[in-house]
Write an enzyme that holds these catalytic residues in place. Structure first.
Site, PDB file in Angstrom:
ATOM      1  N   GLU A 399       7.848  27.322 -82.887  1.00  0.00           N
ATOM      2  CA  GLU A 399       8.605  26.460 -83.792  1.00  0.00           C
ATOM      3  C   GLU A 399       8.377  26.835 -85.250  1.00  0.00           C
ATOM      4  OE1 GLU A 399      10.779  24.854 -82.247  1.00  0.00           O
ATOM      5  OE2 GLU A 399       9.840  25.154 -80.305  1.00  0.00           O
ATOM      6  N   TYR A 487      15.733  33.611 -74.746  1.00  0.00           N
ATOM      7  CA  TYR A 487      14.367  33.448 -75.232  1.00  0.00           C
ATOM      8  C   TYR A 487      13.488  34.653 -74.935  1.00  0.00           C
ATOM      9  CZ  TYR A 487      15.129  28.515 -76.248  1.00  0.00           C
ATOM     10  OH  TYR A 487      15.569  27.333 -76.788  1.00  0.00           O
TER      11      TYR A 487
END
Length: 840
Positions: A399, A487
Site C-alpha cells: 500500500e 498483481y
C-alpha cells in the site's frame, strides 16, 4: 322533609389523596410519552430531510444546497448522444471539488441509515457543449445548477433545462439551455442522497464489538467505480482534481479523510440535534477512486517520521493490547526507505492506516488514509512465528508503494491497471525485505507469487496483462481485472526491471507526477535509460520486448536440446494436445543460465526457435546446464528425460550444487509438465529421489503441493496409490523431521525467523484432530475456546471445528451439533462427520 339533594359526589381525605397521586403520575407519564414522541418526530424529520429534496421553505443552508431545479427524470427512450459511450467525453475536465458529506448515523439509532450531501465541481470547458455528463449511481439528485464562466467577482447562472439519469453507463445528464464555451471555467452544483448499506463498497456502514460493546462505523471503498455511488463525479482515473472535503457526523465520532482536519464546528439542526462539522485541508490533484472517508470512535497511536505524522487507528481494545504497535513501528521506516529509493518525497503531511473489523478489499491505498482488513494490520505480540509479521510487512509495503505507483502516477485507464498493482507488488517485497531481512522474502515471493500465477496462466481463457481500452467496459469487467495476473505476473528478466526502476526513479515518476500514463509512456522512459548505457544490449526495442509479454496471454515453455543447443518455444497449455492452436504466440525471452554451477552471459530467444552452440554439452555426468537461474524469467523449461535423470543423479550426490530456487523450479516444472502431458510422470519422480538430503522447507513445500493435492481424500480413497506414496514420502521425510526436531529441542526461537517452518494446513488439522481424539472434554473445550476467539482466522476456525469432530466421546459430538448449528455454514460436512460417528 329536608331540602332536595344537588347532583355530585363526596370523597373522603384518603381517596382524595390517592386520586391526586394518580393524577400526578398520569401527568408525568404523559410528559415522558410526549418527550419520546417528540424525539421520534425529530428522528423521523431528520430521515425525511435526508430522504427528500428540501422544500421551498427550507432554511438558507438547505436552499443553497438544493437550488430550484427539479428532480431528475429517467433516461429511457432517449435519442442517441454522448451518453451512449461507456467513456466520458473530454469536453469538460474537473479541476476542483467542494464536497460535503453527511452520514445520518447516530449511535442510538438502529437504522436504516442514509447519507446526503452537496458537491460543487469547478470545470474547465475544452470544447463548446450544452450537455454536462458525469457519473452518478444509486444516488438521488436535485438542485442542479451551473454558474460561469468564472471571472473576478463570479459568473452568471446558466439555466438547466433538464436533469436525467442514464442508468446503463451510470451517468447523470444535464441539458443546458445555452452552451458552455471552450476555454471557460464553470461551477456545477448538485445535491444528492443515497442509502448507507453494509455491502462493504461505496460509503458503507459496518458493525463490530469493542470492549464488549456493540459499535458501528462508516468507511469507504471506492475502487474501481464506487466513487459515483457516494457523490456525483467524473469517475475515471485520468480525470484528476483537487478536493475540499467536509464531513458532518455525530459528536461521538471522529471523521477522517485524505488530508489533515483543519476545523471542527458544532451544527445545530432545526429539531435540536447536535452534529460536528469536520473540515479537511485541500488535497493534492488525485483520482476519485482514492478519495476516502472514515467516521468512527476508534483510538490511535502515532509517531512522526521525517516531519510527517503517522497514525494507526483501530478498535480501542486492539490499541490497548498493543496489536497496532508493529504496524506503527514499520510504516515510517518503509515509507522513508521508499522515499530514498524513488528519490521523491512522500507528498502528504500525514498518513493514517485504519484497521477495519470488516472490509472486503483486504487493503486499499487511499492517499493519506489507507484502510485495511483488521487481520492484515494487527499483530498479536504473543505470536512467536514471524509469518504474521511477514504478511503485515508485505501488505503495508504494497500500500505504501501505491502512494507513488497509483496515487502520484496513475494508469490512464483500467486496462493498464498492472502499472499500479504490478509495481506495488514488486516493491512490497523490496520494502518488506528492508524491514525484515531475516524473513527470506525472496523465497516467499517464489512460492506465493510466481508459482501460483504460473499455475493459473495456462488456460486458453487466461487474459493478457494489458488489454485494449475499448475492451474494458462497465464495473463488472473492471472488477475482473483485479486478479492474479495484474498483481503477480512476472514479465521481464531482472536486469531489465532494474533499468525500469532507474527510469522510474529519475524520469517516469517525476515526469508524470499528478498525472496519468499508459504502458507505452513507461516503455519510452525505459528505452531512454537503456539507450544511455552499454551494459545491456537488447535484441529489439523495449516496447517490442515488453509488448510480447503484456499484450499476449499465457507464457512459453522452452524446450532445450542439449546435443544441438537448440531452444524452441511454444505456448504452455495445462493439457497439451495436437489441437492446441488457438494461439500461436511468440515471446522475446531473456534466458539466464548456469553451466556446471557458473553463471553464463544472458542470451535472448527472439523467435520460435534458435540454436545456441554454447549450450551443447558432453556425455560427462559432470557437464550440466540449467536455464532460468533463480526463476528470473517467466517461463517453464522442458528438459529431455535422459537429461532429467542426469540432474537427478547430480542432486543425489550434492543437492547444494544446484541453487535452492532452481531445485524448487526443477521439481515444479517437471510435475507440471507431466500433468500437462509434456513428459512422463516417471521423469518427474526421478527428481524427488534425493529428497532425504533436502533440508530446505522452501523446497519441501513445493514437493508436497505437487504430490499431495488440496483434496487429500482423493488420495486416501485411492488404495493403490496411497500405500506407495506414504512409504515413498516417509522414507524421505524422516531425515528432515529429525533435523528440525533437533533444532527445536536446542533452540526453538531459531525457527521463528523461517517463514517456511510454519506447519502446513493439512498437518495442523491432523495434529489437532489427533489431540482431541486422544484427549478428554478439556481438549475439546480448549478447541471450542480457540474457535470462538475474536482474532481467529477462517483457517484456524476450520482447523478447530474439524478437530472437535474427531472426539471419541458421543456426547461431545452431540453438543457440537447443537452449538455449531446456528452459525456453521457447512452443515452437510458436519452431518457427514456426525453420521460417521453414529450420532445422527
Amino acid at each position: 322533609m329536608g331540602p332536595k339533594a344537588t347532583s355530585g359526589f363526596y370523597l373522603g381525605r384518603k381517596p382524595a389523596a390517592l386520586l391526586a397521586l394518580l393524577l400526578v403520575a398520569l401527568l408525568l407519564a404523559l410528559a415522558v410519552l410526549g418527550a419520546l414522541y417528540g424525539r421520534c418526530l425529530q428522528e423521523v424529520e431528520e430521515l425525511r430531510a435526508a430522504a427528500a429534496p428540501p422544500s421551498p421553505t427550507a432554511g438558507p443552508e438547505e436552499k443553497r444546497e438544493a437550488g430550484p431545479d427539479p428532480s431528475p427524470s429517467p433516461g429511457s427512450m432517449r435519442p442517441p448522444g454522448v451518453w451512449d459511450d461507456s467513456r466520458l467525453p473530454r469536453a469538460l475536465l474537473p479541476l476542483h471539488y467542494q464536497l460535503r458529506l453527511w452520514p445520518r448515523v447516530r449511535p442510538d439509532r438502529p437504522g436504516p441509515h442514509v447519507f446526503s450531501g452537496q458537491v460543487n465541481i469547478t470545470l474547465r470547458c475544452a470544447q463548446d457543449t450544452a450537455t454536462v455528463l458525469l457519473h452518478s449511481a444509486q444516488l438521488e439528485l436535485w438542485g442542479a445548477a451551473v454558474r460561469g464562466p468564472l471571472r473576478e467577482g463570479g459568473g452568471g447562472r446558466l439555466e438547466v433545462a433538464e436533469l436525467w439519469l442514464e442508468e446503463r453507463h451510470q451517468y447523470a445528464v444535464l441539458q443546458l439551455r445555452q452552451s458552455l464555451r471552450a476555454g471557460g471555467r464553470y461551477v456545477l452544483q448538485l445535491s444528492f442522497r443515497g442509502p448507507l448499506s453494509e455491502d462493504l463498497d461505496g460509503l458503507f456502514l459496518t458493525r463490530y464489538t469493542d470492549q464488549g460493546q456493540s459499535s458501528m462505523l462508516i468507511a469507504s471503498q471506492l475502487e474501481p467505480t464506487y466513487a459515483r455511488t457516494v457523490y456525483p463525479c467524473f469517475d475515471e482515473p485520468a480525470m484528476k482534481a483537487t478536493f475540499d472535503i467536509t464531513i458532518v457526523h455525530h459528536p461521538n465520532y471522529v471523521a477522517l479523510s485524505n488530508m489533515p482536519a483543519i476545523g471542527r464546528l458544532k451544527k445545530y439542526t432545526s429539531n435540536g440535534s447536535v452534529w460536528t462539522v469536520t473540515t479537511f485541508n485541500t488535497t493534492l490533484k488525485m483520482s476519485t477512486y482514492i478519495t476516502a472517508f472514515v467516521v468512527c470512535d476508534f483510538h490511535y497511536i502515532t509517531r512522526t517520521e521525517r516531519g510527517k505524522e503517522i497514525r494507526i487507528w483501530a478498535r480501542k481494545e486492539a490499541i490497548k493490547n498493543g496489536y497496532a504497535d508493529y504496524a506503527l513501528n514499520i510504516t515510517g521506516p518503509i515509507l522513508s526507505f521508499l522515499e530514498d529509493l524513488f528519490n521523491i518525497s512522500y507528498p502528504l503531511s500525514k498518513t493514517d492506516l485504519v484497521a477495519l473489523p470488516d472490509f472486503g478489499a483486504g487493503a486499499m491505498e487511499n492517499w493519506g488514509l489507507m484502510t485495511f482488513q483488521e487481520s492484515s494490520l494487527m499483530y498479536i505480540p504473543s505470536d512467536k512465528f514471524r509469518s504474521k509479521k511477514a504478511m503485515i510487512s508485505l501488505i503495508i509495503s504494497h500500500e505504501l508503494g501505491h502512494q507513488w505507483f497509483g496515487n502520484l502516477v496513475t494508469m490512464n485507464w483500467w486496462n493498464d491497471l498492472w502499472l499500479n498493482e504490478g509495481f506495488a507488488s514488486y516493491f512490497e517485497y523490496i520494502g518488506a525485505s528492508y524491514m525484515e531481512p531475516r524473513l527470506q522474502l525472496n523465497k516467499i515471493f517464489y512460492y506465493h507469487i510466481l508459482q501460483p500465477v504460473l499455475r493459473e496462466d495456462n488456460e486458453i481463457a487466461a487474459r493478457s496483462l494489458s488489454q485494449r481500452e475499448e475492451k474494458i467496459k462497465g464495473t463488472f469487467s473492471l472488477i475482473g481485472l483485479f486478479d492474479i495476473f495484474t498483481y503477480s505476473k512476472v514479465i521481464q528478466e531482472k536486469k531489465i526491471f532494474c533499468f525500469c526502476v532507474l527510469s522510474c526513479n529519475f524520469s517516469y515518476l517525476k515526469a508524470f507526477s499528478f498525472s496519468s500514463v499508459n504502458q507505452d509512456d513507461l516503455w519510452t522512459h525505459i528505452q531512454t535509460v537503456v539507450d544511455a548505457q552499454n551494459e545491456v544490449q537488447l535484441p529489439a526495442s523495449v516496447k517490442n520486448i515488453m509488448d510480447s509479454w503484456t499484450c499476449q496471454n499465457g507464457f512459453p515453455v522452452l524446450t532445450l536440446n542439449l546435443s544441438t543447443g537448440l531452444i524452441s518455444q511454444e505456448q504452455f497449455y495445462n493439457k497439451r494436445t495436437e489441437n492446441n492452436t488457438a494461439y500461436n504466440n511468440t515471446w522475446i525471452v531473456p534466458i539466464s543460465w548456469i553451466r556446471n554451477g557458473s553463471a553464463q552471459p544472458l542470451v535472448w530467444l527472439d523467435k520460435s526457435s534458435k540454436i545456441f552452440p554454447e549450450m551443447q554439452i558432453s556425455d560427462s555426468e559432470y557437464d550440466w546446464i540449467l536455464l532460468n537461474v533463480n526463476m528470473t524469467g517467466y517461463y517453464r523449461v522442458n528438459y529431455d528425460p535422459l537429461y532429467l535423470k542426469r540432474l537427478a543423479q547430480l542432486l543425489e550426490k550434492d543437492p547444494k550444487a544446484i541453487p535452492v530456487v532452481n531445485r524448487l523450479h526443477l521439481i515444479d516444472d517437471a510435475f507440471t509438465l507431466a500433468l500437462a502431458g509434456y513428459i512422463e510422470i516417471e521423469s518427474a519422480f526421478e527428481l524427488t529421489k534425493y529428497l532425504a538430503k533436502e533440508d530446505e522447507m522452501f523446497v519441501w513445500y513445493t514437493v508436497l503441493s505437487n504430490l499431495i493435492p488440496d483434496n487429500l481424500e482423493n488420495i486416501l480413497n485411492n488404495y493403490e496409490v496411497y500405500p506407495f506414496l506414504k512409504k515413498y514420502l516417509l522414507k524421505r521425510m524422516l531425515p528432515i523431521y529429525h533435523y528440525h526436531a533437533s533444532v527445536i529441542r536446542q533452540n526453538f526461537d531459531a525457527l521463528a525467523d523461517d517463514y517456511f517452518n510454519q506447519i502446513p494446513f493439512i498437518v495442523k488439522r491432523t495434529i489437532c484432530c489427533y489431540g482431541v481424539a486422544m484427549g478428554s472434554d478439556k481438549e475439546w473445550d480448549f478447541s471450542w475456546k480457540m474457535y470462538n476467539q475474536n482474532n481467529s482466522t477462517d483457517i484456524h476456525k476450520d482447523i478447530m471445528l474439524f478437530a472437535m469432530s474427531c472426539t471419541r466421546e458421543s456426547w461431545l459430538l452431540y453438543r457440537q451439533s447443537i452449538i455449531s448449528y446456528p452459525s456453521f455454514k457447512g452443515q452437510s460436512y458436519l452431518s457427514k462427520l456426525l453420521y460417521k460417528h453414529c450420532i445422527i
